[in-house]
Design an enzyme around this catalytic site. Structure first.
Site, PDB file in Angstrom:
ATOM      1  N   ASN A   9       0.868  -1.186   0.000  1.00 47.82           N
ATOM      2  CA  ASN A   9       0.000   0.000   0.000  1.00 47.82           C
ATOM      3  C   ASN A   9       0.904   1.237   0.000  1.00 47.82           C
ATOM      4  O   ASN A   9       1.451   1.597   1.036  1.00 47.82           O
ATOM      5  CB  ASN A   9      -0.892  -0.036   1.249  1.00 47.82           C
ATOM      6  CG  ASN A   9      -1.745   1.221   1.366  1.00 47.82           C
ATOM      7  OD1 ASN A   9      -1.838   2.003   0.433  1.00 47.82           O
ATOM      8  ND2 ASN A   9      -2.359   1.402   2.534  1.00 47.82           N
ATOM      9  N   LYS A  11       0.050   4.223  -0.321  1.00 46.02           N
ATOM     10  CA  LYS A  11      -0.646   5.421   0.184  1.00 46.02           C
ATOM     11  C   LYS A  11      -0.397   6.580  -0.796  1.00 46.02           C
ATOM     12  O   LYS A  11      -0.267   6.334  -1.991  1.00 46.02           O
ATOM     13  CB  LYS A  11      -0.208   5.741   1.622  1.00 46.02           C
ATOM     14  CG  LYS A  11      -0.309   4.503   2.512  1.00 46.02           C
ATOM     15  CD  LYS A  11      -0.166   4.785   3.962  1.00 46.02           C
ATOM     16  CE  LYS A  11      -0.310   3.480   4.745  1.00 46.02           C
ATOM     17  NZ  LYS A  11      -0.317   3.690   6.174  1.00 46.02           N
ATOM     18  N   HIS A  90      -9.696   1.460   4.785  1.00 46.35           N
ATOM     19  CA  HIS A  90      -8.426   1.730   5.475  1.00 46.35           C
ATOM     20  C   HIS A  90      -8.675   2.789   6.557  1.00 46.35           C
ATOM     21  O   HIS A  90      -9.491   3.703   6.363  1.00 46.35           O
ATOM     22  CB  HIS A  90      -7.370   2.213   4.475  1.00 46.35           C
ATOM     23  CG  HIS A  90      -6.002   2.246   5.076  1.00 46.35           C
ATOM     24  ND1 HIS A  90      -5.603   3.255   5.916  1.00 46.35           N
ATOM     25  CD2 HIS A  90      -4.982   1.369   5.007  1.00 46.35           C
ATOM     26  CE1 HIS A  90      -4.364   3.006   6.326  1.00 46.35           C
ATOM     27  NE2 HIS A  90      -3.965   1.856   5.788  1.00 46.35           N
ATOM     28  N   GLU A  92      -7.105   5.290   7.389  1.00 48.78           N
ATOM     29  CA  GLU A  92      -6.883   6.679   6.952  1.00 48.78           C
ATOM     30  C   GLU A  92      -8.102   7.204   6.184  1.00 48.78           C
ATOM     31  O   GLU A  92      -8.393   8.389   6.215  1.00 48.78           O
ATOM     32  CB  GLU A  92      -5.585   6.753   6.130  1.00 48.78           C
ATOM     33  CG  GLU A  92      -4.374   6.587   7.052  1.00 48.78           C
ATOM     34  CD  GLU A  92      -3.154   5.946   6.435  1.00 48.78           C
ATOM     35  OE1 GLU A  92      -3.061   5.883   5.199  1.00 48.78           O
ATOM     36  OE2 GLU A  92      -2.298   5.479   7.209  1.00 48.78           O
ATOM     37  N   GLU A 160      -5.603  -4.271  10.860  1.00 50.08           N
ATOM     38  CA  GLU A 160      -4.585  -3.234  11.018  1.00 50.08           C
ATOM     39  C   GLU A 160      -4.901  -2.401  12.259  1.00 50.08           C
ATOM     40  O   GLU A 160      -5.677  -1.433  12.174  1.00 50.08           O
ATOM     41  CB  GLU A 160      -4.562  -2.321   9.796  1.00 50.08           C
ATOM     42  CG  GLU A 160      -4.200  -3.039   8.514  1.00 50.08           C
ATOM     43  CD  GLU A 160      -3.568  -2.081   7.510  1.00 50.08           C
ATOM     44  OE1 GLU A 160      -2.450  -2.350   7.087  1.00 50.08           O
ATOM     45  OE2 GLU A 160      -4.191  -1.061   7.186  1.00 50.08           O
ATOM     46  N   GLY A 166       2.128   2.872  10.662  1.00 52.82           N
ATOM     47  CA  GLY A 166       3.053   3.982  10.450  1.00 52.82           C
ATOM     48  C   GLY A 166       3.788   4.417  11.705  1.00 52.82           C
ATOM     49  O   GLY A 166       4.411   5.476  11.727  1.00 52.82           O
ATOM     50  N   SER A 205       3.206  -1.517  10.424  1.00 54.55           N
ATOM     51  CA  SER A 205       4.663  -1.520  10.646  1.00 54.55           C
ATOM     52  C   SER A 205       5.317  -2.869  10.317  1.00 54.55           C
ATOM     53  O   SER A 205       6.268  -3.281  10.990  1.00 54.55           O
ATOM     54  CB  SER A 205       4.999  -1.075  12.073  1.00 54.55           C
ATOM     55  OG  SER A 205       4.550   0.252  12.278  1.00 54.55           O
TER      56      SER A 205
HETATM   57  P1  PGA Z   1       2.617   0.784   7.651  1.00 55.79           P
HETATM   58  O1  PGA Z   1       1.161   0.941   7.000  1.00 55.79           O
HETATM   59  O2  PGA Z   1       3.180  -0.528   7.152  1.00 55.79           O
HETATM   60  O3  PGA Z   1       3.382   1.973   7.157  1.00 55.79           O
HETATM   61  O4  PGA Z   1       2.425   0.764   9.120  1.00 55.79           O
HETATM   62  C1  PGA Z   1       0.306  -0.170   6.843  1.00 55.79           C
HETATM   63  C2  PGA Z   1      -1.007   0.273   6.276  1.00 55.79           C
HETATM   64  O5  PGA Z   1      -1.522   1.324   6.701  1.00 55.79           O
HETATM   65  O6  PGA Z   1      -1.580  -0.391   5.392  1.00 55.79           O
END
Ligand code: PGA
Length: 248
Positions: A9, A11, A90, A92, A160, A166, A205
């Site tokens: 992903n 983003k 997601h 976000e 998640e 993140g 992460s």
């Molecule tokens: P990250 O994001 O690996 O940077 O923690 C995962 C995600 O939000 O899909």
């Protein structure tokens, strides 16, 4: 047995140069499914250059078929390009765009109807975890997808936890496995006849260092990778770990 699923992903990151670098550095793996999910504007480029060596998905699709929805992309447009999956729900999108469980359910249905695999994201906040609400929150998010779960077609669920996204602080394998078992239990309750065909992924992460520990557990059938997927070497290491861990 199902192939493990590794999803990148990006983003709102990346560039045409990264798309080309990803293709150049990609070594096909026989027993792993890989889906790269860039910003929508790079989807065509990746599909053209990847030539089927990996699949390409969308980070979101509209809950509508078409019409006056400025800025949105429909699932059928994505399918038309050759995309095969769409992330929906997601955190976000839930936070920054106020997407409710109902909107996410509508998006997942549109994705399925267009022949895309919805990758439905669920997960609790730190406050919910600390107040012992994590399981109830995740259960409610899955139960909201009941219409989609009743249909045939490939679906994946990505767990998640918000506190791991993140932050550089992945859930421990034990924490991830405990929630993935709970998710499987809920799926068996709400979609008994297909629950075991739905792949359940962990995200938050994930990187080249913690992946082997995560993949040593058969419950973790795949991963949704954010930050580490922008580093082609690290992403390749994650795919190699999936190949080594084998199908589940
Ligand atoms: P990250 O994001 O690996 O940077 O923690 C995962 C995600 O939000 O899909």
């Amino acid at each position: 047995m199902a192939k493990r699923l590794v999803i990148a992903n990006w983003k709102m990151n990346g560039s045409l140069a990264l798309a080309d670098e990803m293709v150049a550095g990609f070594a096909a793996q026989s027993n792993v499914d890989v889906i790269v999910v860039p910003p929508a504007v790079f989807v065509s480029r990746l599909i053209e250059r990847a030539q089927g060596s990996f699949e390409v998905g969308l980070q979101d699709v509209s809950q509508f078929d078409n019409g006056a929805h400025t800025g949105d992309v429909s699932a059928s447009m994505a399918a038309d390009l050759g995309a095969t999956a769409a992330i929906v729900g997601h955190s976000e999108r839930r936070d920054e765009h106020g997407e409710s469980d109902a909107v996410i359910a509508a998006k997942a249905l549109k994705a399925l109807a267009a022949g895309l695999m919805p990758v439905i994201c669920v997960g609790e906040s730190l406050a919910e975890r600390e107040s012992h609400q994590a399981e109830a929150r995740v259960r409610a998010q899955i139960e909201a997808q009941i219409d989609c779960l009743a249909l045939s077609g490939d679906i994946a669920i990505a767990y998640e936890p918000l506190w791991a996204i993140g932050t550089g602080k992945s859930a421990s394998a034990a924490e991830a496995v405990a929630m993935l078992k709970e998710i499987r239990k809920v799926l068996r309750e709400v979609a008994a006849d297909r629950a075991d065909q739905i792949r359940i992924l962990y995200g938050g992460s994930v990187n080249g260092e913690n992946i082997a520990g995560l993949f040593s557990h058969e419950e973790i059938q795949g991963v949704l990778v954010g930050g580490a997927s922008l580093d082609t070497e690290q992403f390749a290491a994650i795919i190699r770990a999936a190949e080594k861990a084998g199908p589940v």
